[in-house]
Design a protein around this motif. Sequence first.
Motif, mmCIF file in Angstrom:
data_model
loop_
_atom_site.group_PDB
_atom_site.id
_atom_site.type_symbol
_atom_site.label_atom_id
_atom_site.label_comp_id
_atom_site.label_asym_id
_atom_site.label_seq_id
_atom_site.Cartn_x
_atom_site.Cartn_y
_atom_site.Cartn_z
ATOM 1 N N GLU A 6 0.849 -1.193 0.000
ATOM 2 C CA GLU A 6 0.000 0.000 0.000
ATOM 3 C C GLU A 6 0.881 1.238 0.000
ATOM 4 O O GLU A 6 1.931 1.265 0.640
ATOM 5 C CB GLU A 6 -0.875 0.018 1.264
ATOM 6 C CG GLU A 6 -2.341 0.066 1.022
ATOM 7 C CD GLU A 6 -3.144 0.088 2.317
ATOM 8 O OE1 GLU A 6 -4.166 0.791 2.334
ATOM 9 O OE2 GLU A 6 -2.737 -0.579 3.281
ATOM 10 N N ALA A 19 -5.078 6.543 -0.632
ATOM 11 C CA ALA A 19 -4.292 5.445 -1.175
ATOM 12 C C ALA A 19 -4.061 5.684 -2.657
ATOM 13 O O ALA A 19 -4.972 6.078 -3.393
ATOM 14 C CB ALA A 19 -5.011 4.126 -0.950
ATOM 15 N N VAL A 20 -2.836 5.460 -3.099
ATOM 16 C CA VAL A 20 -2.477 5.634 -4.505
ATOM 17 C C VAL A 20 -1.747 4.378 -4.972
ATOM 18 O O VAL A 20 -1.168 3.642 -4.179
ATOM 19 C CB VAL A 20 -1.589 6.884 -4.712
ATOM 20 C CG1 VAL A 20 -2.362 8.144 -4.371
ATOM 21 C CG2 VAL A 20 -0.315 6.803 -3.871
ATOM 22 N N ASP A 21 -1.779 4.134 -6.280
ATOM 23 C CA ASP A 21 -1.084 2.987 -6.848
ATOM 24 C C ASP A 21 0.375 3.284 -7.145
ATOM 25 O O ASP A 21 1.215 2.386 -7.138
ATOM 26 C CB ASP A 21 -1.773 2.540 -8.147
ATOM 27 C CG ASP A 21 -3.169 2.000 -7.918
ATOM 28 O OD1 ASP A 21 -3.401 1.393 -6.851
ATOM 29 O OD2 ASP A 21 -4.029 2.189 -8.799
ATOM 30 N N ARG A 22 0.661 4.552 -7.410
ATOM 31 C CA ARG A 22 2.007 4.981 -7.767
ATOM 32 C C ARG A 22 2.278 6.322 -7.086
ATOM 33 O O ARG A 22 1.367 7.140 -6.954
ATOM 34 C CB ARG A 22 2.158 5.140 -9.288
ATOM 35 C CG ARG A 22 1.763 3.916 -10.075
ATOM 36 C CD ARG A 22 1.645 4.216 -11.574
ATOM 37 N NE ARG A 22 2.922 4.594 -12.150
ATOM 38 C CZ ARG A 22 3.830 3.727 -12.578
ATOM 39 N NH1 ARG A 22 3.581 2.422 -12.518
ATOM 40 N NH2 ARG A 22 4.980 4.131 -13.083
ATOM 41 N N PRO A 78 -1.543 11.020 -11.542
ATOM 42 C CA PRO A 78 -1.488 9.644 -11.042
ATOM 43 C C PRO A 78 -0.300 9.342 -10.146
ATOM 44 O O PRO A 78 -0.325 8.378 -9.386
ATOM 45 C CB PRO A 78 -1.432 8.808 -12.330
ATOM 46 C CG PRO A 78 -0.910 9.739 -13.379
ATOM 47 C CD PRO A 78 -1.437 11.084 -13.016
ATOM 48 N N THR A 79 0.757 10.171 -10.197
ATOM 49 C CA THR A 79 1.910 9.959 -9.310
ATOM 50 C C THR A 79 2.163 11.158 -8.405
ATOM 51 O O THR A 79 3.170 11.200 -7.701
ATOM 52 C CB THR A 79 3.190 9.665 -10.115
ATOM 53 O OG1 THR A 79 3.527 10.814 -10.914
ATOM 54 C CG2 THR A 79 2.996 8.452 -11.016
ATOM 55 N N THR A 271 9.676 6.663 -9.061
ATOM 56 C CA THR A 271 8.302 6.365 -8.685
ATOM 57 C C THR A 271 8.224 5.059 -7.917
ATOM 58 O O THR A 271 8.764 4.033 -8.365
ATOM 59 C CB THR A 271 7.398 6.286 -9.927
ATOM 60 O OG1 THR A 271 7.434 7.544 -10.609
ATOM 61 C CG2 THR A 271 5.961 5.968 -9.552
ATOM 62 N N VAL A 273 5.833 2.024 -6.619
ATOM 63 C CA VAL A 273 4.642 1.397 -7.196
ATOM 64 C C VAL A 273 4.180 0.273 -6.280
ATOM 65 O O VAL A 273 5.007 -0.509 -5.775
ATOM 66 C CB VAL A 273 4.948 0.837 -8.603
ATOM 67 C CG1 VAL A 273 3.695 0.204 -9.212
ATOM 68 C CG2 VAL A 273 5.491 1.934 -9.521
ATOM 69 N N VAL A 274 2.886 0.191 -6.044
ATOM 70 C CA VAL A 274 2.346 -0.945 -5.293
ATOM 71 C C VAL A 274 2.749 -2.229 -6.013
ATOM 72 O O VAL A 274 2.582 -2.362 -7.223
ATOM 73 C CB VAL A 274 0.810 -0.845 -5.182
ATOM 74 C CG1 VAL A 274 0.234 -2.136 -4.606
ATOM 75 C CG2 VAL A 274 0.422 0.352 -4.320
ATOM 76 N N GLY A 275 3.317 -3.156 -5.252
ATOM 77 C CA GLY A 275 3.836 -4.390 -5.826
ATOM 78 C C GLY A 275 5.340 -4.406 -5.977
ATOM 79 O O GLY A 275 5.927 -5.470 -6.212
ATOM 80 N N ASP A 276 6.008 -3.245 -5.845
ATOM 81 C CA ASP A 276 7.464 -3.203 -5.938
ATOM 82 C C ASP A 276 8.108 -4.157 -4.936
ATOM 83 O O ASP A 276 7.695 -4.242 -3.771
ATOM 84 C CB ASP A 276 7.982 -1.792 -5.629
ATOM 85 C CG ASP A 276 8.023 -0.876 -6.845
ATOM 86 O OD1 ASP A 276 7.888 -1.381 -7.969
ATOM 87 O OD2 ASP A 276 8.192 0.344 -6.657
#
Length: 301
Positions: A6, A19-22, A78-79, A271, A273-276
């Motif tokens: 997250e 909450a943001v994805d990037r 988005p970022t 950047t 990123v969720v999942g990094d």
Amino acid sequence: MTRVGELVAYPLKSCDGVAVDRAAIGPEGALRGDRSYALVEAGVDPETASVGGGGGYVNGKSEPAVHGLRAEYDLTGPTDATPTAVTLSRPSTDRAPADERTFAVPDRGDELADWVGEYLGYPVDLVRDPAGGFPDDSAAHGPTVVSRATLETVASWFDGLAGATEMRRRLRPNVVLDDCPAFFEDRLFADRGEGVRVAVGDTELIGVNPCQRCVVPSRDPDTGAEIDGFRETFVRRRRETLPEWTASDRFDHDFRLMVNTVVEERSWGNTLVVGDEVTVEDVVAVDDSETPVAGRDSAAE
């Protein structure tokens, strides 16, 4: 494989996160847009104000009524979590009726401050720092880090808490890690004069300090109601569950949780990123202001 589960930015300091994805790293190492706005008592200079209770900032340490405000944001991109508009709602009080308003910022910042001041009962100013924001740790501007397993474990210490999500709202981290054990983040700091380099995808953070907690985590994030004996229970359970890897002279008392970081200039603009994937690397030297000197690209801030 430990990874980013997250990413959360807090565009208006002491109010709800988003909450943001990037999330891009800004020019001073913070997530771009994180705490880019803050409320201070009218006339207070944010450069000289203290984040401690009564220090000039209108935050959860000094003003429990802040917990009654709900915030949503229109973001720049988005970022980039810098808000272009803030939607605030407030409960009814003796001073002001329940209300919800949307304020374009910075253009309607004075109106936002007046509306919040009406709710609080004293005048406030909305201040802005689009570069580095208004972090609590003035030496370590980087994203704050904790694991989801830590949030779940600490939530279990207190009756009635709604698990990791509520504890995240109380502790207010930027980065929540998945696929790692509770208190994994305690691996991300070392002794004084040292930091721990951590690769998060293509970005490097340097963990420097276990975050000293305040009264805010003891309060319900929606109502401000305080858990009796929160600090005493937290300290006792933290000591009982302290992993062996927490050994550090920075961990000088048990009311610490989450890790403050710094970001070297070469990673500004990168950047997260969720999942990094997250990999703990080596220990590096840091100076007295907790800014890295090993491999840095420019002078300390």
